[in-house]
Enzyme design. Sequence first.
Site, PDB file in Angstrom:
ATOM      1  N   PRO A   1     -23.121  -1.115  -1.156  1.00 51.62           N
ATOM      2  CA  PRO A   1     -22.336  -0.137  -0.404  1.00 51.62           C
ATOM      3  C   PRO A   1     -21.874  -0.704   0.928  1.00 51.62           C
ATOM      4  O   PRO A   1     -22.599  -1.441   1.586  1.00 51.62           O
ATOM      5  CB  PRO A   1     -23.333   1.007  -0.167  1.00 51.62           C
ATOM      6  CG  PRO A   1     -24.662   0.329  -0.113  1.00 51.62           C
ATOM      7  CD  PRO A   1     -24.576  -0.859  -1.050  1.00 51.62           C
ATOM      8  N   GLY A   2     -20.658  -0.399   1.306  1.00 54.52           N
ATOM      9  CA  GLY A   2     -20.147  -0.791   2.621  1.00 54.52           C
ATOM     10  C   GLY A   2     -19.715   0.456   3.369  1.00 54.52           C
ATOM     11  O   GLY A   2     -20.386   0.946   4.277  1.00 54.52           O
TER      12      GLY A   2
ATOM     13  N   ARG B   1      -5.641   0.476   8.533  1.00 53.69           N
ATOM     14  CA  ARG B   1      -5.720   1.313   7.323  1.00 53.69           C
ATOM     15  C   ARG B   1      -4.556   2.299   7.173  1.00 53.69           C
ATOM     16  O   ARG B   1      -4.005   2.427   6.086  1.00 53.69           O
ATOM     17  CB  ARG B   1      -7.060   2.051   7.256  1.00 53.69           C
ATOM     18  CG  ARG B   1      -8.286   1.098   7.258  1.00 53.69           C
ATOM     19  CD  ARG B   1      -9.577   1.790   6.881  1.00 53.69           C
ATOM     20  NE  ARG B   1      -9.591   2.109   5.466  1.00 53.69           N
ATOM     21  CZ  ARG B   1      -9.382   3.300   4.972  1.00 53.69           C
ATOM     22  NH1 ARG B   1      -9.163   4.334   5.769  1.00 53.69           N
ATOM     23  NH2 ARG B   1      -9.376   3.481   3.671  1.00 53.69           N
TER      24      ARG B   1
ATOM     25  N   TYR C   1      -2.573   1.317   3.851  1.00 49.88           N
ATOM     26  CA  TYR C   1      -2.856   2.161   2.683  1.00 49.88           C
ATOM     27  C   TYR C   1      -2.308   3.574   2.828  1.00 49.88           C
ATOM     28  O   TYR C   1      -2.568   4.423   1.973  1.00 49.88           O
ATOM     29  CB  TYR C   1      -4.366   2.309   2.465  1.00 49.88           C
ATOM     30  CG  TYR C   1      -5.172   1.036   2.528  1.00 49.88           C
ATOM     31  CD1 TYR C   1      -5.006   0.038   1.572  1.00 49.88           C
ATOM     32  CD2 TYR C   1      -6.115   0.841   3.531  1.00 49.88           C
ATOM     33  CE1 TYR C   1      -5.764  -1.121   1.638  1.00 49.88           C
ATOM     34  CE2 TYR C   1      -6.871  -0.312   3.590  1.00 49.88           C
ATOM     35  CZ  TYR C   1      -6.685  -1.291   2.638  1.00 49.88           C
ATOM     36  OH  TYR C   1      -7.432  -2.424   2.697  1.00 49.88           O
TER      37      TYR C   1
ATOM     38  N   CYS D   1       5.195  -4.122  17.711  1.00 52.43           N
ATOM     39  CA  CYS D   1       6.623  -4.083  17.388  1.00 52.43           C
ATOM     40  C   CYS D   1       6.860  -4.065  15.893  1.00 52.43           C
ATOM     41  O   CYS D   1       7.321  -5.051  15.295  1.00 52.43           O
ATOM     42  CB  CYS D   1       7.309  -5.279  18.029  1.00 52.43           C
ATOM     43  SG  CYS D   1       7.171  -5.179  19.795  1.00 52.43           S
ATOM     44  N   GLU D   2       6.497  -2.973  15.273  1.00 60.48           N
ATOM     45  CA  GLU D   2       6.705  -2.753  13.832  1.00 60.48           C
ATOM     46  C   GLU D   2       6.864  -1.248  13.651  1.00 60.48           C
ATOM     47  O   GLU D   2       6.072  -0.479  14.215  1.00 60.48           O
ATOM     48  CB  GLU D   2       5.460  -3.145  13.020  1.00 60.48           C
ATOM     49  CG  GLU D   2       5.039  -4.571  13.079  1.00 60.48           C
ATOM     50  CD  GLU D   2       5.567  -5.414  11.926  1.00 60.48           C
ATOM     51  OE1 GLU D   2       6.191  -4.853  10.999  1.00 60.48           O
ATOM     52  OE2 GLU D   2       5.360  -6.632  11.977  1.00 60.48           O
TER      53      GLU D   2
ATOM     54  N   TYR E   1     -14.004  -1.087   7.673  1.00 68.16           N
ATOM     55  CA  TYR E   1     -12.681  -1.697   7.514  1.00 68.16           C
ATOM     56  C   TYR E   1     -11.785  -1.372   8.703  1.00 68.16           C
ATOM     57  O   TYR E   1     -10.577  -1.225   8.563  1.00 68.16           O
ATOM     58  CB  TYR E   1     -12.046  -1.269   6.178  1.00 68.16           C
ATOM     59  CG  TYR E   1     -12.965  -1.531   5.003  1.00 68.16           C
ATOM     60  CD1 TYR E   1     -13.236  -2.834   4.613  1.00 68.16           C
ATOM     61  CD2 TYR E   1     -13.600  -0.481   4.326  1.00 68.16           C
ATOM     62  CE1 TYR E   1     -14.113  -3.095   3.564  1.00 68.16           C
ATOM     63  CE2 TYR E   1     -14.474  -0.746   3.270  1.00 68.16           C
ATOM     64  CZ  TYR E   1     -14.715  -2.047   2.904  1.00 68.16           C
ATOM     65  OH  TYR E   1     -15.587  -2.310   1.861  1.00 68.16           O
TER      66      TYR E   1
END
Length: 421
Positions: A274-275, A312, A316, A345-346, A374
């Site tokens: 598990p993480g 994230r 995702y 800058c995105e 994460y």
Amino acid sequence: MPDFRYQDGEFYCEAVPLRRIAEAVGTPCYIYSHATVVRQFRSFDSAFNEVPHLVAYAIKANSNLALLRLLANEGAGADIVSGGELYRALQAGIAPQRIVFAGVGKSDDEVRYALRSNILMFNVESSDELRAVDRVAGEMHTKARVALRINPDIDPKTHPYISTGLKKSKFGISAERALDEYKLATTLPHIEIVGVHKHIGSQLTQVSPYVDALKRILNLVEQLAGIGVHLRYLNVGGGLGITYQDETPPQPLDLAQAISPLVKDLKCMLIFEPGRSIVGNAGVLLTRVLYHKANPEKVFVIVDAAMNDLIRPSLYGAYHEIKPVHEVRDKLKRQVLADVVGPVCESGDFLAKDRMMPLVDPGELLAVMSAGAYGFSMASNYNSRPRVAEVLVVGSEFHVIRAREEYADLVRGEMIPAFLK
Ligand code: LLP
């Protein structure tokens, strides 16, 4: 996230107001609750009391040394996927006999380092890798303990980027080829077959894919016994989900109730990896509002954290709840539909999109929730932004467990060759 809550209008981690940490450490920063990590680990570990087992924490979720030491002290092992993670695990004091090494592309150097460290086993994902591990072990006059990672072709019903157990995925050996690969392994002189491994994906919110995948693996275990290959370890991977928004993922006990009856008569030690379920809801990303900006279509809340700090949402489309650190009790406070965006800058740089939220003033703090897994481990220096500080809260105390990077850290290792001087 019970260890993060409002008290008298202020947002706290355990007994420390987040505002105090912002004053001392600056923003952005990651803040972790010691109590949550310990509780999550213990609840996982104790759920499987009835079967011999090892909880090998998946270091990739959050690999800060202090958290690893904390988990080592709790008796955790480690699931690693690189030489760097092995280095971290050993530095943190995780016993090599509790370390398992997964990943589709281990280099010879990494295999050598792991054999030298005498880790528990490699989770091998292809016949090429099996031969490579055999060759390196032979060169070192030793034997490598190996489990084969089997891809059970089960849909974990999660985000495609974090599904790993489907036929088209790069991970594992297909169930149809499994027996042949085990047979190959028995012919290799420097391989000792000790187990089988599966991991079908991450952020699973149902037990059934877990159980279906396990049944396929158990089938294989039986077939292997039929040809005289008796396994000692059954590694069922990680993947238990957490609540980001309104998910109701199974708890470790639910998993234990579903799995234990299937495996209790096997003479195998179970391994879990598990993480997210250990650290995900143990951490927040603390950020400060810099500006507001409204164009005809939209309101933007511009904050000092960005996609390089927490990728994230961008990668995702993941949802992370965002809470004002100074509680907004005024029901009349203007609610707006806003994008919470960072300075990178995105256009893909956002922490929340189309979020109904109180319009928090510039200078105020926001906590981006469920960011313990994460989060920092996927952070980068994109746009030459130093990586942020990490802080561990223990009761009424807090400790910086990673200093904020400085500009000099950004260019460490870079060189201007003589011909340019
Ligand atoms: N074992 C193996 C072989 C894995 O590949 C993973 C995760 C784990 C265990 C731990 O899974 P967990 O318990 O944390 O779900 N960056 C993505 C998640 C990637 C997961 C990769 N493998 C995210 O932010 O959602």
